[in-house]
Design a protein around this motif. Sequence first.
Motif, short mmCIF file in Angstrom:
data_model
loop_
_atom_site.label_atom_id
_atom_site.label_comp_id
_atom_site.label_asym_id
_atom_site.label_seq_id
_atom_site.Cartn_x
_atom_site.Cartn_y
_atom_site.Cartn_z
N LEU A 60 0.82 -1.18 0.16
CA LEU A 60 -0.06 0.05 -0.03
C LEU A 60 0.90 1.39 0.00
CD1 LEU A 60 -2.59 -1.18 2.66
CD2 LEU A 60 -3.09 -0.80 0.14
N SER A 61 1.88 1.20 0.76
CA SER A 61 2.77 2.34 0.75
C SER A 61 3.57 2.70 -0.61
CB SER A 61 3.95 2.34 2.02
OG SER A 61 4.50 1.20 1.80
N ASN A 62 3.82 1.72 -1.24
CA ASN A 62 4.56 1.74 -2.68
C ASN A 62 3.42 2.37 -3.48
OD1 ASN A 62 7.00 0.85 -1.84
ND2 ASN A 62 6.54 -1.45 -2.79
N LYS A 63 2.26 2.06 -3.24
CA LYS A 63 1.11 2.39 -4.55
C LYS A 63 1.07 3.82 -4.17
CE LYS A 63 -2.17 -1.62 -5.10
NZ LYS A 63 -3.03 -1.18 -6.28
N LEU A 64 0.82 4.35 -2.81
CA LEU A 64 0.73 5.65 -2.57
C LEU A 64 1.87 6.42 -2.89
CD1 LEU A 64 -1.27 7.68 -1.30
CD2 LEU A 64 -0.44 7.38 0.92
N ALA A 65 2.99 6.20 -2.73
CA ALA A 65 4.20 6.77 -3.14
C ALA A 65 4.16 7.04 -4.51
CB ALA A 65 5.53 5.93 -2.84
N ASN A 66 3.58 5.90 -5.59
CA ASN A 66 3.69 6.17 -6.85
C ASN A 66 2.53 7.29 -7.43
OD1 ASN A 66 5.47 4.33 -8.09
ND2 ASN A 66 4.28 2.60 -7.60
N VAL A 67 1.44 7.26 -6.27
CA VAL A 67 0.34 8.24 -6.58
C VAL A 67 0.69 9.67 -6.29
CG1 VAL A 67 -1.66 9.17 -5.67
CG2 VAL A 67 -1.49 6.60 -5.95
N LEU A 68 1.65 9.72 -5.30
CA LEU A 68 2.22 11.23 -4.80
C LEU A 68 2.92 11.57 -5.78
CD1 LEU A 68 2.53 10.38 -1.09
CD2 LEU A 68 0.76 11.82 -2.00
N ILE A 69 3.75 10.74 -6.41
CA ILE A 69 5.05 11.14 -7.35
C ILE A 69 4.32 11.58 -8.66
CG2 ILE A 69 6.99 10.53 -8.70
CD1 ILE A 69 7.67 11.06 -5.64
N ALA A 70 3.27 10.85 -9.09
CA ALA A 70 2.65 11.16 -10.27
C ALA A 70 1.72 12.31 -10.16
CB ALA A 70 1.59 9.75 -10.84
N SER A 71 1.40 12.56 -9.12
CA SER A 71 0.59 14.18 -8.81
C SER A 71 1.62 15.24 -8.86
CB SER A 71 -0.09 14.07 -7.67
OG SER A 71 -0.66 13.08 -7.25
N GLY A 72 3.09 15.19 -9.07
CA GLY A 72 3.87 16.12 -9.15
C GLY A 72 4.55 16.47 -8.12
N LEU A 73 4.23 15.60 -6.91
CA LEU A 73 5.02 16.08 -5.76
C LEU A 73 6.67 15.51 -5.92
CD1 LEU A 73 2.25 15.96 -4.70
CD2 LEU A 73 3.36 15.89 -2.52
N THR A 74 7.66 16.47 -5.44
CA THR A 74 8.88 16.10 -5.60
C THR A 74 9.62 16.21 -4.04
OG1 THR A 74 9.23 18.51 -5.94
CG2 THR A 74 9.26 17.11 -8.10
N ARG A 75 10.76 15.67 -4.15
CA ARG A 75 11.73 15.45 -3.05
C ARG A 75 11.67 16.67 -1.99
NH1 ARG A 75 17.36 12.36 -2.82
NH2 ARG A 75 17.53 12.46 -0.62
#
Length: 535
Positions: A60-75
Amino acid sequence: MLTPADTYSQLCRDFTWPIPDRYNIGVDVCDKHPSAKPALIHKRDGQDTQVYTFGDLKRLSNKLANVLIASGLTRGDRIGILLPQAPETAVAHIAAYKAGLIATPLFTLFGEDALEYRLGACGAAALVTDQASLPKIAAIRDRLPSLKLILCIDGPADGATDYHTVMEKASDAFAPVDTAADDPALIIFTSGTTGPPKGALHAHRVLLGHLPGVEYPHGFFPQPGDLYWTPADWAWIGGLIDVLLPSLHHGIPVLTYRAAKFDPEETYALIAEHGVRNMFLPPTALKLMRQVPLTAAGKAMNVRSVASGGESLGANLLDWGRSTFGVTINEFYGQTECNLVVGNNADLDPIRPGSMGKPIPGHRVAIIDDEGNALPAGETGNIAVHRPDPVMFLEYWNNPDATREKFIGDWLLTGDTGSQDEDGYIWYGGRNDDVITSAGYRIGPGEVEDCLLKHDAVALAAVVGVPDPVRTEAVKAFIVLREGAKPSDALATEIQSFVKRQLAAHEYPRLIEFIDELPMTTTGKIMRRELRARG
Ligand code: ATP
Ligand code: MG
């Protein structure tokens, strides 16, 4: 991190910090464990309990990390987490760390102003929340220009992206960002007991820095069969980094449950029913539990360790704790900026009732004067912690002046006073700004409150200094009586004599006001500031 030893000094001598250069909290707390192992035991009101394994958390955390990155969030972007104790809360934290974002936990009881202040101060780019909190966010969203993404975990809602829809589509493979142990991981706002809350920025290493402070007061946590629970919300350092994350680090399951209103009888039943073995119970929770007789369910509890902190535990909960839980409550001490640095471990060193314990192995804690010189045993001064220390915050977010003022040389000033006795035990005095100056005496409110609580008629007490033309300040006590006791002048006089007798003639409260309820912060701390303003 601690290797059980026979003596405190041996434990300190053998200790070294195993902090790697590269380290990520998100990877550490789930990816390394066997995937079928239970991680969260999620109790839901009126529904079956749900178990989340470490494998679930990873996926689940991998999925959410993908969602966040795909939404344009960056480091380095900040992500608010405005959720109660729930599996999604843990998943949001883990995903944020894996994606290199900075997690900012927010308490669900915050109102619009508190949320606007914190989300604005950290410039959050995303927020994970639920239907219950969305109306508050809708009301302030116009004033939060940085906020790009709002995820709602419990169903589609206006103005938010539906968490489950995006999670379903996301891949469960994610390569975690390679973070240094010193890279920022989270911002936790202080309780705001004495002023506007400050955002303490912590590095990934903060979790490793907490481990001795969790292991020590919990009898060398973890032990086989451990299961950890706290009624404290995970939005506070006490819930998040004293309970949830260290437990997951060790592969120990956490019971996920926080009642809307703390109910002592339900709490006994909860502990017994789920076989809770380890607890962090703040002093207020313990005092509420003490007010009710131990229930039949309570007698079936099988507890291995109870730790308490965040406020003075006081000397007189210890015996009650032993007869109720069958263990000694180990007090610990710390603050959002530098947590779990002092504590007790009753198995290793006898407790001195009223003392917070000794410096926890790995931390250098001392009592210093205002110039930064260490004070001799028995003298009262500033409780300070020496840097470097992995548990220490990096800085106050966007507030270099406050960060600078927090230190004298390499000593972090906690803002609390205390003393250390010849054997190393540290005694809490009070907050610098809570100390009452009366007729030339410096009086710590904690000691007076502790004494008041010993009186049969007193349920809760808060002591502050109020302006006095003769004494600079006079000691005033706000008292909530136990059920059955009636406020009267005679009772006030009796309580005053009791303190004079039990504690000290110069410390007794010259003024007593009986009230129905004490003003508390959301973390259950007495807001003495508010009482002072009341006079
Ligand atoms: P703010 O800094 O915004 O005023 P706060 O200090 O209440 O808020 P926290 O960081 O949550 O926010 O609380 C840490 C403080 O709690 C400590 O500095 C200390 O005053 C108090 N505290 C923690 N543990 C203990 C303890 N065992 N005994 C007495 N006080 C404690
Ligand atoms: Mg503070």
